[in-house]
Design an enzyme around this catalytic site. Structure first.
Site, PDB file in Angstrom:
ATOM      1  N   ASN A  62       4.894  -1.757 -35.359  1.00 40.84           N
ATOM      2  CA  ASN A  62       5.083  -3.218 -35.658  1.00 40.84           C
ATOM      3  C   ASN A  62       4.265  -3.669 -36.874  1.00 40.84           C
ATOM      4  O   ASN A  62       4.707  -4.533 -37.647  1.00 40.84           O
ATOM      5  CB  ASN A  62       4.254  -4.127 -34.396  1.00 40.84           C
ATOM      6  N   GLU A  85      -5.844   1.274 -28.476  1.00 37.03           N
ATOM      7  CA  GLU A  85      -5.325  -0.051 -28.582  1.00 37.03           C
ATOM      8  C   GLU A  85      -4.141  -0.374 -28.082  1.00 37.03           C
ATOM      9  O   GLU A  85      -3.125   0.287 -28.424  1.00 37.03           O
ATOM     10  CB  GLU A  85      -5.730  -0.363 -30.027  1.00 37.03           C
ATOM     11  N   CYS A 134       0.537  -7.213 -31.665  1.00 34.16           N
ATOM     12  CA  CYS A 134      -0.060  -7.359 -30.351  1.00 34.16           C
ATOM     13  C   CYS A 134      -1.002  -8.534 -30.159  1.00 34.16           C
ATOM     14  O   CYS A 134      -1.278  -8.864 -29.033  1.00 34.16           O
ATOM     15  CB  CYS A 134      -1.023  -6.203 -30.089  1.00 34.16           C
ATOM     16  N   GLU A 174     -12.127  -0.861 -32.267  1.00 32.71           N
ATOM     17  CA  GLU A 174     -12.080  -0.564 -33.735  1.00 32.71           C
ATOM     18  C   GLU A 174     -12.686  -1.534 -34.462  1.00 32.71           C
ATOM     19  O   GLU A 174     -13.363  -2.707 -34.235  1.00 32.71           O
ATOM     20  CB  GLU A 174     -10.480  -0.409 -33.902  1.00 32.71           C
TER      21      GLU A 174
HETATM   22  P1  NDP Z   1       4.519   3.380 -28.177  1.00 32.11           P
HETATM   23  O1  NDP Z   1       3.684   3.520 -27.314  1.00 32.11           O
HETATM   24  O2  NDP Z   1       5.930   3.583 -27.831  1.00 32.11           O
HETATM   25  O3  NDP Z   1       4.284   4.263 -29.349  1.00 32.11           O
HETATM   26  C1  NDP Z   1       3.257   4.184 -30.401  1.00 32.11           C
HETATM   27  C2  NDP Z   1       2.801   5.522 -31.080  1.00 32.11           C
HETATM   28  O4  NDP Z   1       2.768   6.603 -30.024  1.00 32.11           O
HETATM   29  C3  NDP Z   1       4.249   5.887 -31.876  1.00 32.11           C
HETATM   30  O5  NDP Z   1       3.919   6.688 -33.095  1.00 32.11           O
HETATM   31  C4  NDP Z   1       5.059   6.837 -30.841  1.00 32.11           C
HETATM   32  O6  NDP Z   1       5.708   7.677 -31.294  1.00 32.11           O
HETATM   33  C5  NDP Z   1       3.685   7.789 -30.242  1.00 32.11           C
HETATM   34  N1  NDP Z   1       3.956   8.176 -28.986  1.00 32.11           N
HETATM   35  C6  NDP Z   1       5.042   7.991 -28.053  1.00 32.11           C
HETATM   36  N2  NDP Z   1       4.686   8.886 -26.945  1.00 32.11           N
HETATM   37  C7  NDP Z   1       3.677   9.710 -27.226  1.00 32.11           C
HETATM   38  C8  NDP Z   1       3.154  10.851 -26.214  1.00 32.11           C
HETATM   39  N3  NDP Z   1       3.501  11.089 -25.293  1.00 32.11           N
HETATM   40  N4  NDP Z   1       1.933  11.252 -27.101  1.00 32.11           N
HETATM   41  C9  NDP Z   1       1.638  10.677 -28.253  1.00 32.11           C
HETATM   42  N5  NDP Z   1       2.110   9.675 -28.932  1.00 32.11           N
HETATM   43  C10 NDP Z   1       3.321   9.263 -28.265  1.00 32.11           C
HETATM   44  O7  NDP Z   1       4.386   1.887 -29.025  1.00 32.11           O
HETATM   45  P2  NDP Z   1       5.450   0.946 -29.783  1.00 32.11           P
HETATM   46  O8  NDP Z   1       5.381   1.901 -31.253  1.00 32.11           O
HETATM   47  O9  NDP Z   1       6.434   0.605 -29.404  1.00 32.11           O
HETATM   48  O10 NDP Z   1       4.444  -0.099 -30.200  1.00 32.11           O
HETATM   49  C11 NDP Z   1       4.512  -1.544 -29.625  1.00 32.11           C
HETATM   50  C12 NDP Z   1       3.144  -1.524 -28.691  1.00 32.11           C
HETATM   51  O11 NDP Z   1       1.861  -1.179 -29.470  1.00 32.11           O
HETATM   52  C13 NDP Z   1       3.180  -2.780 -27.955  1.00 32.11           C
HETATM   53  O12 NDP Z   1       2.760  -2.674 -26.469  1.00 32.11           O
HETATM   54  C14 NDP Z   1       1.956  -3.368 -28.555  1.00 32.11           C
HETATM   55  O13 NDP Z   1       1.308  -4.359 -27.755  1.00 32.11           O
HETATM   56  C15 NDP Z   1       1.259  -2.282 -28.957  1.00 32.11           C
HETATM   57  N6  NDP Z   1       0.028  -2.639 -30.062  1.00 32.11           N
HETATM   58  C16 NDP Z   1      -1.181  -2.692 -29.760  1.00 32.11           C
HETATM   59  C17 NDP Z   1      -1.996  -3.097 -30.791  1.00 32.11           C
HETATM   60  C18 NDP Z   1      -3.652  -3.252 -30.360  1.00 32.11           C
HETATM   61  O14 NDP Z   1      -4.446  -3.169 -31.541  1.00 32.11           O
HETATM   62  N7  NDP Z   1      -3.990  -3.341 -29.355  1.00 32.11           N
HETATM   63  C19 NDP Z   1      -1.588  -3.301 -32.119  1.00 32.11           C
HETATM   64  C20 NDP Z   1      -0.326  -3.173 -32.304  1.00 32.11           C
HETATM   65  C21 NDP Z   1       0.808  -2.859 -31.363  1.00 32.11           C
HETATM   66  P3  NDP Z   1       7.455   7.306 -31.330  1.00 32.11           P
HETATM   67  O15 NDP Z   1       7.518   6.057 -32.229  1.00 32.11           O
HETATM   68  O16 NDP Z   1       8.269   8.411 -31.674  1.00 32.11           O
HETATM   69  O17 NDP Z   1       7.705   6.696 -30.065  1.00 32.11           O
END
Ligand code: NDP
Length: 480
Positions: free
Chosen positions: A150, A248, A282, A461
């Site tokens: 995002n 996070e 988020c 963080e």
């Molecule tokens: P995901 O959890 O789908 O993916 C995040 C990252 O993790 C990606 O690089 C993804 O790769 C990777 N990933 C997926 N599966 C695994 C695994 N089994 N082991 C290790 N890494 C893995 O999140 P999104 O990318 O869809 O992001 C949106 C989410 O992030 C929302 O829920 C949002 O709220 C949250 N978010 C939270 C923030 C915070 O600060 N609290 C800030 C921004 C977003 P791949 O892309 O290949 O799936």
């Protein structure tokens, strides 16, 4: 077609598999580049490079490490226009937003930690004439950093900067949905003089590259930002290995608007907090609770402003809302609008996919959507949608709105709008949330702790918190 490459041991290299994943431009729905489909073999190569690089990076005077990071942040600033364009094409976010928020924040993240690391100091505990204790902080070794789509470069740098500044080598994976600016960062890190093996960036799927990083025995810390379900999967693997983890995760943030608020500011800011970055932040507020005496007035003013928001080509500065990041994500958001209707909600504006003219007709656009008439505990109001969809709900008392606000499994951020200072403090004290804004939204100071409670995460963080996460503390006691 352009091929993105991994950064391993200071070299831009193809994945061992020599296979690639299609990278989509969400504003047109077309494939425009190829992403390495890396796997555990690439992670293994990166770990070998990082192990090799670690002793020299750890022992380098921190001023020198800091200078390399400052050079990197200067290079991002130099290439701001190029990086902003790349971010908007990859993610679908408006170019004006990439230029004013995403890329400047990546510059600040790196600059901030390059200098903050110079101020991290050890502690001493005197036992009078008996003994003296002092603490030492040492880097962990290799840190695994995994980030979402995002705010691609913004969140990627928010993790790698403190990890590197505190003397760790890094193996990082950006989201495979938005890899382009991380690739440009790899190029810039070489230009900045980052020693080979210190920063390694591996592209590919989460279940392959991400999982290989999380389960690798020589990576003792994982800093992850992403969805709650993925965070749970990571914790399940990392916890029995006794790794340090910082998670996070998702949110379902409440905006609480009391009748005594500064009405105009509350309306304008709530529009921003609902729909900035297509609602894909988020910290976006997605449940808007309005005190009943001003509910109708607020609804009318809010919807009037929302209807003015232009949606379309992210590269056209007239558009305030760009494209949703991917087709599956757009479909997920639209499925929640259907769910809201089934749950008895009324869509008072938006609710549908948009098809702008020309080459953008097949892009992934959703009209900003406002829904009312739902109960606080229905699925639409409990589950994270992560798109341009918000709900409006009236409330009667402080007690009631706190019950509504705290009813989800999440606890990331909240906004409270009131001119009544005592009430603001009282409400804030009872909100289950890691971050609360009073009469504002997304006003950030990089020194402050950042993170959520409940299913929104583990750890903090920001500021010295991140530098502490990426170092291990040792107490030394000297008998006098
Ligand atoms: P995901 O959890 O789908 O993916 C995040 C990252 O993790 C990606 O690089 C993804 O790769 C990777 N990933 C997926 N599966 C695994 C695994 N089994 N082991 C290790 N890494 C893995 O999140 P999104 O990318 O869809 O992001 C949106 C989410 O992030 C929302 O829920 C949002 O709220 C949250 N978010 C939270 C923030 C915070 O600060 N609290 C800030 C921004 C977003 P791949 O892309 O290949 O799936």
């Amino acid at each position: 077609m352009m091929k993105i490459l991994n950064l391993i041991n200071g070299q831009l290299v193809a994945p061992v598999s020599d296979t690639y994943i299609d990278n989509y431009n969400p504003s047109t729905g077309t494939i425009y580049s190829l992403i390495p489909d890396s796997d555990e073999r690439d992670v293994e190569n990166a770990v070998a490079a990082a192990k090799n690089a670690f002793p020299a990076w750890r022992d380098m005077p921190k001023e020198k490490r800091s200078a390399i990071l400052i050079k990197l942040s200067d290079l991002i600033q130099r290439d701001l226009d190029k990086l902003a364009l790349a971010e908007s094409i990859d993610n679908g976010k408006p170019l004006w937003l990439s230029k004013s928020v995403d890329i400047p924040r990546a510059v600040s993240n790196i600059h901030f930690y390059a200098t903050a690391s110079l101020h991290l100091h050890d502690e001493a505990y005197s036992m009078g004439t008996v003994a003296m204790n002092y603490t030492m902080r040492t880097p962990l070794g290799i840190a695994g950093c995994i980030s979402p789509w995002n705010l691609p470069l913004y969140l990627f740098t928010w993790k790698i900067a403190p990890a590197l500044a505190s003397g760790n080598c890094v193996i990082a994976k950006p989201s495979e949905i938005t890899p382009m600016t991380a690739f440009h960062l790899a190029e810039l890190s070489i230009e900045a003089g980052m020693p080979a093996g210190v920063l390694n960036i591996i592209h590919g799927y989460g279940h392959k590259v991400g999982a290989a990083i999380v389960s690798h025995k020589d990576i003792p810390a994982i800093s992850f930002t992403g969805g709650t379900k993925t965070g749970e999967d990571i914790a399940r693997v990392a916890a029995p290995m006794f790794k340090k983890i910082s998670l996070e995760l998702g949110g379902k943030n409440p905006n609480i608007i009391f009748a005594d608020c500064d009405f105009e500011k509350a309306v304008q800011t709530t529009v921003r907090s609902s729909f900035s970055n297509q609602g894909e932040i988020c910290l976006c507020g997605s449940r808007i609770f309005v005190e009943r005496s001003i509910y109708e007035k607020f609804k009318t003013a809010f919807v009037e402003e929302v209807k003015k928001l232009k949606v379309g080509n992210p590269l056209n500065d007239e558009n305030w809302i760009g494209a949703i990041v991917s087709k599956p994500h757009m479909e997920k958001i639209l499925s929640y609008v259907q769910l809201a209707k089934q749950e008895g909600g009324t869509v008072i504006c938006g609710g549908q996919q948009l098809h702008p003219e020309g080459e953008h007709a097949n892009g992934y656009y959703i009209a900003p959507t406002v829904i009312e008439g739902l109960t606080y505990d229905c699925r639409t109001n409990q589950e994270e949608i992560f798109g341009p969809v918000v709900t409006l709900m009236p409330f009667d008392t402080e007690e009631q709105v706190l019950k509504y606000a705290n009813s989800t499994t999440y606890g990331l951020a909240a906004s409270v709008w009131t001119q009544h200072l005592t009430r603001a403090h009282r409400v804030v004290a009872n909100l289950q949330s890691g971050i609360v804004w009073i009469n504002t939204w997304l006003l950030r100071d990089l020194r402050t702790p950042f993170g959520g409670v409940k299913n929104s995460g583990v750890g903090r963080e920001g500021g010295f918190e991140a530098l502490k996460f990426f170092t291990e503390e040792k107490n030394v006691c000297i008998k006098l």
